[in-house]
Design a protein around this motif. Sequence first.
Motif, short mmCIF file in Angstrom:
data_model
loop_
_atom_site.label_atom_id
_atom_site.label_comp_id
_atom_site.label_asym_id
_atom_site.label_seq_id
_atom_site.Cartn_x
_atom_site.Cartn_y
_atom_site.Cartn_z
N ALA A 230 -17.53 -0.42 7.22
CA ALA A 230 -18.35 -0.19 6.29
C ALA A 230 -18.63 -1.40 5.43
N GLY A 231 -19.27 -2.33 5.29
CA GLY A 231 -19.48 -3.29 4.18
C GLY A 231 -18.09 -4.08 4.44
N ASP A 232 -17.42 -4.40 3.22
CA ASP A 232 -16.16 -5.22 3.23
C ASP A 232 -14.85 -4.24 3.52
N SER A 233 -15.20 -3.08 3.88
CA SER A 233 -14.06 -2.32 4.32
C SER A 233 -13.87 -1.68 5.69
N VAL A 234 -12.66 -1.45 6.06
CA VAL A 234 -12.53 -0.89 7.66
C VAL A 234 -11.79 0.37 7.56
N PHE A 235 -12.19 1.16 8.25
CA PHE A 235 -11.55 2.68 8.09
C PHE A 235 -10.78 2.62 9.63
N VAL A 236 -9.20 2.76 9.50
CA VAL A 236 -8.51 2.71 10.61
C VAL A 236 -7.54 3.59 10.47
N GLU A 237 -6.86 3.98 11.70
CA GLU A 237 -5.65 4.72 11.74
C GLU A 237 -4.51 3.82 12.17
N GLY A 238 -3.35 4.11 11.33
CA GLY A 238 -2.16 3.21 11.46
C GLY A 238 -1.07 3.72 10.85
N ARG A 239 0.20 3.42 11.31
CA ARG A 239 1.44 4.04 10.55
C ARG A 239 1.72 3.04 9.43
N PHE A 240 1.23 3.24 8.38
CA PHE A 240 1.71 2.60 7.19
C PHE A 240 2.67 3.19 6.50
N GLU A 241 3.45 2.59 5.64
CA GLU A 241 4.59 3.30 4.79
C GLU A 241 4.03 3.31 3.37
N ALA A 242 4.82 3.87 2.72
CA ALA A 242 4.19 3.95 1.12
C ALA A 242 4.68 2.68 0.58
N GLY A 243 3.68 2.27 -0.41
CA GLY A 243 4.03 1.13 -1.22
C GLY A 243 3.39 -0.28 -0.32
N GLU A 244 3.16 -0.14 0.92
CA GLU A 244 2.65 -1.27 1.54
C GLU A 244 1.37 -1.71 1.25
N PRO B 123 -5.38 5.22 1.12
CA PRO B 123 -5.44 6.38 1.99
C PRO B 123 -6.52 7.21 1.66
N GLY B 124 -7.19 7.91 2.69
CA GLY B 124 -8.15 8.71 2.59
C GLY B 124 -8.28 9.88 3.62
N SER B 125 -9.26 10.90 3.19
CA SER B 125 -9.48 11.99 4.08
C SER B 125 -10.91 12.37 3.89
N GLY B 126 -11.47 13.22 4.83
CA GLY B 126 -12.90 13.55 4.78
C GLY B 126 -13.58 13.04 5.66
N ALA B 127 -15.14 13.06 5.56
CA ALA B 127 -15.97 12.39 6.49
C ALA B 127 -15.95 10.84 6.53
N ILE B 128 -16.12 10.23 7.45
CA ILE B 128 -16.05 8.88 7.80
C ILE B 128 -17.46 8.21 7.73
N PRO B 129 -17.81 7.44 6.90
CA PRO B 129 -19.34 6.94 6.64
C PRO B 129 -19.68 6.23 7.97
N VAL B 130 -20.66 6.38 8.30
CA VAL B 130 -21.48 5.47 9.28
C VAL B 130 -22.53 4.77 8.82
N LEU B 131 -22.41 3.55 8.81
CA LEU B 131 -23.45 2.75 7.85
C LEU B 131 -24.73 2.10 8.98
N GLY B 132 -25.84 2.33 8.72
CA GLY B 132 -26.76 1.29 9.56
C GLY B 132 -27.96 1.26 8.59
N TYR C 266 -7.15 8.96 7.39
CA TYR C 266 -7.40 7.56 7.73
C TYR C 266 -6.83 6.78 6.53
N GLN C 267 -6.96 5.58 6.83
CA GLN C 267 -6.72 4.44 5.82
C GLN C 267 -7.72 3.27 5.61
N VAL C 268 -8.01 2.90 4.51
CA VAL C 268 -9.34 1.92 4.47
C VAL C 268 -8.47 0.72 3.85
N VAL C 269 -8.63 -0.22 4.47
CA VAL C 269 -8.34 -1.79 4.49
C VAL C 269 -9.35 -2.68 4.42
N PRO C 270 -9.14 -3.75 3.69
CA PRO C 270 -10.22 -4.96 3.58
C PRO C 270 -10.57 -5.34 4.90
#
Length: 396
Positions: free
Chosen positions: A362-376, A50-59, A329-333
């Motif tokens: 961004a690279g090998d990471s994807v910034f997403v919004e979704g309903r994830f539960e703790a520990g997943e 999980p994360g918060s703040g500015a979402i990086p845009v890479l180019g 947001y959440q960051v997933v591979p």
Amino acid sequence: MSSTRNRILVVALPVGAILISALLILRRPEPPRMPPPDRVATVTTEAVRPGSGAIPVLGNGTVRPRAEVELAAQVGGRAQWVSPSLVSGGRVRAGEVLVRIEQADYLNAVAQARAQVAQDSVAILQAEEESRIARDEYEQFRARRGSEAGEPSPLVLREPQLQAARASLARSIAQLADAELALARTELRAPFDGMVRSETVDPGSLVAVGQGVARLFATDVVEVVVPLSDVDAAVIPGLWELRPGDAVDRVAARVVVDYGGRRYAWDGWVDRAETALDEQSRTIDVVVRVADPLRPGAPVETGVDAGDPPPLLVGQYVEVQISGRSGDYQVVPRRALRPGNEVWAVADSVVRIVPVRVLQQAGDSVFVEGRFEAGESVIVAGTTLATDGMRVRRAG
């Protein structure tokens, strides 16, 4: 007797073979019983961050100068002096004299124009005095004749001659200004702080009017044009309200280069977005600016030798990191993202399919919004098919 024995053998041999076969079958060892194969897939998972703040845009993009001009002569003549700074890669200051054209002819023209101004100044004094005398004479004449004198004509008062003298002086002053301007133009000066890309003049060479003698580019600010998809551009806050040169509402950016096996960075900002799509790539060109690019870059890695930091070079291919809009947001591979913008989440060895909204890759990471539960955690390898409630086994 012999025939009886033969008949007994014919009957006994098959019966014996059958008995022996039956005995072998009855006494064969039982095969080992194996458990049925396990149908639970073994999968590789990684944590959801999980994360918060500015979402990086890479180019990526190529560094270009803010301004680039061809320095050309406005007057002709022989190059009398060329600055030592006027060489490829040389640095110049705004207002610095780079080329001086031979000035003798232009100094003579200034002297002649000044002499003409002095002569016309005397002529206008003479014309003013003659006009004054003519008016005095007319006043004396009218005093003697009274109303019979009538109104004097401009020629009687010598007004046209005075106007001609004044016009001549104005023309001479303008000619002096032209001569002084031509003299000033014999010195070709740098229009801004910058560097020399190329030069084509040497002392003694003849320079014609309009002939280019050097190409200069500004070094106070450089630009990087970053082509972005509409999805990436939508993450940049207030992109279409940005005004070029606005020092208040700036979106932070960072330019990173690889140099000598190390990475160096410069802070910058998003200056504007070009309002025309690239016709071939269908991307939006976002312009990032960096001030003072000749300063050494800051090392990206901490705790390592900074080496000899380079300046930000024009023409260099760079990576650009733009601060996107802020939020949770959440960051997933990247490998966890499935077709249809789904992620397979796992908790207690049970799969749950989570629809997500992709904010940025961004690279090998994807910034997403979704309903994830703790520990997943999310599945990144081990199965190509999953359903809600399917049981899996985590590798390791």
